[in-house]
Design an enzyme around this catalytic site. Structure first.
Site, PDB file in Angstrom:
ATOM      1  N   HIS A 107       2.648   0.178  -3.249  1.00 35.44           N
ATOM      2  CA  HIS A 107       3.065  -1.215  -3.426  1.00 35.44           C
ATOM      3  C   HIS A 107       4.530  -1.375  -3.851  1.00 35.44           C
ATOM      4  O   HIS A 107       4.844  -2.169  -4.754  1.00 35.44           O
ATOM      5  CB  HIS A 107       2.161  -1.919  -4.431  1.00 35.44           C
ATOM      6  CG  HIS A 107       0.727  -2.061  -3.978  1.00 35.44           C
ATOM      7  ND1 HIS A 107       0.375  -2.197  -2.652  1.00 35.44           N
ATOM      8  CD2 HIS A 107      -0.442  -2.097  -4.677  1.00 35.44           C
ATOM      9  CE1 HIS A 107      -0.947  -2.322  -2.561  1.00 35.44           C
ATOM     10  NE2 HIS A 107      -1.468  -2.255  -3.764  1.00 35.44           N
ATOM     11  N   ASN A 121       0.809  -1.204   0.000  1.00 37.92           N
ATOM     12  CA  ASN A 121       0.000   0.000   0.000  1.00 37.92           C
ATOM     13  C   ASN A 121       0.857   1.275   0.000  1.00 37.92           C
ATOM     14  O   ASN A 121       2.024   1.230  -0.354  1.00 37.92           O
ATOM     15  CB  ASN A 121      -1.072   0.003   1.078  1.00 37.92           C
ATOM     16  CG  ASN A 121      -2.331   0.689   0.548  1.00 37.92           C
ATOM     17  OD1 ASN A 121      -2.376   1.905   0.504  1.00 37.92           O
ATOM     18  ND2 ASN A 121      -3.298  -0.076   0.074  1.00 37.92           N
ATOM     19  N   GLU A 155      -6.225  -7.742   1.358  1.00 40.44           N
ATOM     20  CA  GLU A 155      -4.768  -7.764   1.557  1.00 40.44           C
ATOM     21  C   GLU A 155      -4.459  -7.613   3.040  1.00 40.44           C
ATOM     22  O   GLU A 155      -4.690  -6.549   3.621  1.00 40.44           O
ATOM     23  CB  GLU A 155      -4.135  -6.617   0.768  1.00 40.44           C
ATOM     24  CG  GLU A 155      -4.469  -6.628  -0.708  1.00 40.44           C
ATOM     25  CD  GLU A 155      -4.581  -5.218  -1.269  1.00 40.44           C
ATOM     26  OE1 GLU A 155      -3.589  -4.488  -1.233  1.00 40.44           O
ATOM     27  OE2 GLU A 155      -5.672  -4.851  -1.724  1.00 40.44           O
ATOM     28  N   HIS A 187      -1.647  -9.882  -3.303  1.00 40.88           N
ATOM     29  CA  HIS A 187      -2.678  -9.032  -3.918  1.00 40.88           C
ATOM     30  C   HIS A 187      -3.591  -9.831  -4.841  1.00 40.88           C
ATOM     31  O   HIS A 187      -3.927  -9.378  -5.944  1.00 40.88           O
ATOM     32  CB  HIS A 187      -2.008  -7.876  -4.664  1.00 40.88           C
ATOM     33  CG  HIS A 187      -2.839  -6.642  -4.757  1.00 40.88           C
ATOM     34  ND1 HIS A 187      -4.064  -6.615  -5.385  1.00 40.88           N
ATOM     35  CD2 HIS A 187      -2.626  -5.392  -4.300  1.00 40.88           C
ATOM     36  CE1 HIS A 187      -4.552  -5.386  -5.327  1.00 40.88           C
ATOM     37  NE2 HIS A 187      -3.701  -4.626  -4.669  1.00 40.88           N
ATOM     38  N   SER A 188      -4.012 -11.006  -4.405  1.00 46.64           N
ATOM     39  CA  SER A 188      -4.961 -11.770  -5.222  1.00 46.64           C
ATOM     40  C   SER A 188      -6.328 -11.090  -5.222  1.00 46.64           C
ATOM     41  O   SER A 188      -6.767 -10.562  -4.214  1.00 46.64           O
ATOM     42  CB  SER A 188      -5.117 -13.190  -4.674  1.00 46.64           C
ATOM     43  OG  SER A 188      -3.951 -13.931  -4.968  1.00 46.64           O
TER      44      SER A 188
HETATM   45  C1  BGC Z   1      -4.940  -0.260  -3.398  1.00 51.93           C
HETATM   46  C2  BGC Z   1      -5.777   0.376  -4.464  1.00 51.93           C
HETATM   47  C3  BGC Z   1      -5.140   0.090  -5.792  1.00 51.93           C
HETATM   48  C4  BGC Z   1      -5.065  -1.410  -5.948  1.00 51.93           C
HETATM   49  C5  BGC Z   1      -4.434  -1.835  -7.234  1.00 51.93           C
HETATM   50  C6  BGC Z   1      -4.936  -1.716  -3.626  1.00 51.93           C
HETATM   51  O1  BGC Z   1      -4.194  -2.347  -2.669  1.00 51.93           O
HETATM   52  O2  BGC Z   1      -5.379   0.080  -2.108  1.00 51.93           O
HETATM   53  O3  BGC Z   1      -5.912   1.769  -4.267  1.00 51.93           O
HETATM   54  O4  BGC Z   1      -5.870   0.651  -6.830  1.00 51.93           O
HETATM   55  O5  BGC Z   1      -4.345  -1.938  -4.886  1.00 51.93           O
HETATM   56  O6  BGC Z   1      -3.300  -1.147  -7.506  1.00 51.93           O
END
Ligand code: BGC
Length: 393
Positions: free
Chosen positions: A150, A124, A357, A221-222
């Protein structure tokens, strides 16, 4: 930040016969699409050739995990992605519930969505890509203006991991993130282990050590669709979150620093509610997130009880999440826009998948009141998350 975990008892559920050869090892480089079948259905796996590539001078491969009942997951060491996961629905039919792509190009094209990826070094956002640690100022790449998201420009989702398939049901991926890679201090040795257990759970264990004080926040991030990838909207999925609080955000999705009660808001999932029941409510936080895109502060996170439960309204498939992490980012696929073709052939349309997540809170390096994400030399970062699948009777 070290956390202790326990495993929970396995329940065995025989389901299907797997028609893949060599499923306990790296898949063979077959040009054709592989399938696994039972009496009622066929679940399509990606062609392994889509993953047998050289990236950044290292070999990418396609791997399959299979448990005793034949339930299976596929993965790649490119970004340590979970590509697919086929579990039985209420009729026993196997359904792929994790969004994935047929090849590495698919992942590269959809990079900003982070489908199925391992996220690091920091899951995040970090506000303005900046933090101060032990008196040193660090600046990261701004890949989600005006913040870092990320990991930065080339996060752990876009690097080559080394893989070691331990047995039919377990694979470990390791990666050395070098000192100052993406602006983060310290050589960080990371290990992510995926285990497909006999009670139809994916257990993901993370470990990391550093040689300089740094910050770490690893997650997966599944995106799930429990009615099956490509089956349409997730708005009728029923969600329960054991979280009495959440971290409200500003319009750039950076936490304000408060922990707000969910009571009386559309963020109250203490009792089960569908994702869609309040998502269009006139609520400032839902507007900031363009839907749900918020960190929930978990009441308990000792991995003994589910922190989240989601049920697919059509399939009856129930997902229970157990974790040692204090937070959970519930993201309702608000930025999905149909520009990518998922495995199975359908477009990744708006809100046709959701992510849960498990994590430390966003922007913790700048929020001393949040649980610390600092890792020091000599300490071991250790977290575990379990995504367990069953059928709601
Ligand atoms: C974020 C979103 C983002 C997504 C894909 C999530 O973890 O909080 O804001 O758009 O990931 O990138």
């Amino acid at each position: 930040m070290n956390t202790i975990f326990k495993t929970f008892p396995a329940i065995f559920l025989p389901v299907c016969i797997l028609s893949l050869a060599a499923c306990n090892h790296k898949a063979k480089n077959t040009p054709t699409t592989s399938t696994m079948t039972d009496s009622s259905t066929t679940v399509t796996l990606p062609p392994s050739s889509g993953f047998e590539k050289t990236i950044d001078g290292k070999k990418a491969h396609f791997y399959i995990l299979k448990n005793k009942s034949g339930v299976q997951a596929s993965l790649t060491n490119y970004g340590a992605h979970l590509i697919s996961l086929a579990v039985p629905d209420k009729t026993g039919k196997l359904i792929d519930v994790v969004i994935g792509f047929a090849d590495i190009e698919g992942y590269k094209k959809a990079m900003s969505a982070y489908y199925g990826a391992t996220i690091g070094r920091y899951g995040n956002r970090i506000a303005k890509g900046h933090f101060i640690l032990e008196g040193h100022s660090y600046d990261l790449f701004i890949n989600n203006k005006p913040n870092t998201l990320h990991g930065g420009e080339k996060g752990f989702n876009d690097v080559m991991w080394d893989a070691q398939q331990i047995n039919d049901q377990t694979i470990a991926f390791t990666y050395l993130s070098k000192d100052m890679e993406e602006g983060y201090p310290g050589n960080l040795n990371c290990k992510v282990t995926y285990e497909l257990t006999d009670d139809n759970a994916i257990k993901i264990s993370y470990e990391a050590t550093t040689d300089k004080t740094t910050v770490v926040n690893l997650t997966n991030h599944s995106y799930f669709n429990l009615n099956g990838v490509g089956s349409g909207s997730i708005l009728n999925h029923v969600v329960q979150l054991k979280a009495a609080g959440y971290t409200p955000v500003d319009t750039t999705l950076i936490p304000t620093g408060q922990i707000a009660p969910v009571a009386g808001t559309p963020f109250d999932f203490l009792k089960p509610a569908t994702i869609g029941s309040r998502i269009e409510a006139n609520d400032e936080q839902l507007k900031n997130g363009k839907g749900y895109d918020h960190n929930f502060v978990l009441d308990k996170h000792d991995i003994t009880a589910p922190v989240a439960t989601v049920i697919g309204d059509k399939s009856g498939i129930k997902l229970e999440i157990f974790t040692t992490e204090p937070g959970l980012q519930f993201y309702s696929g608000n930025f999905m826009a149909g520009g990518n073709t998922m495995l199975g052939g359908k477009a990744d349309d708006h809100r046709t998948g959701f992510a849960m997540e498990t994590q430390h809170f966003p922007d913790s390096p700048n929020k001393p009141q949040f649980p610390s994400t600092v890792l020091k030399p000599g300490d071991v970062y250790k977290t575990v998350t379990i995504y367990k699948f069953s059928v709601e009777k």
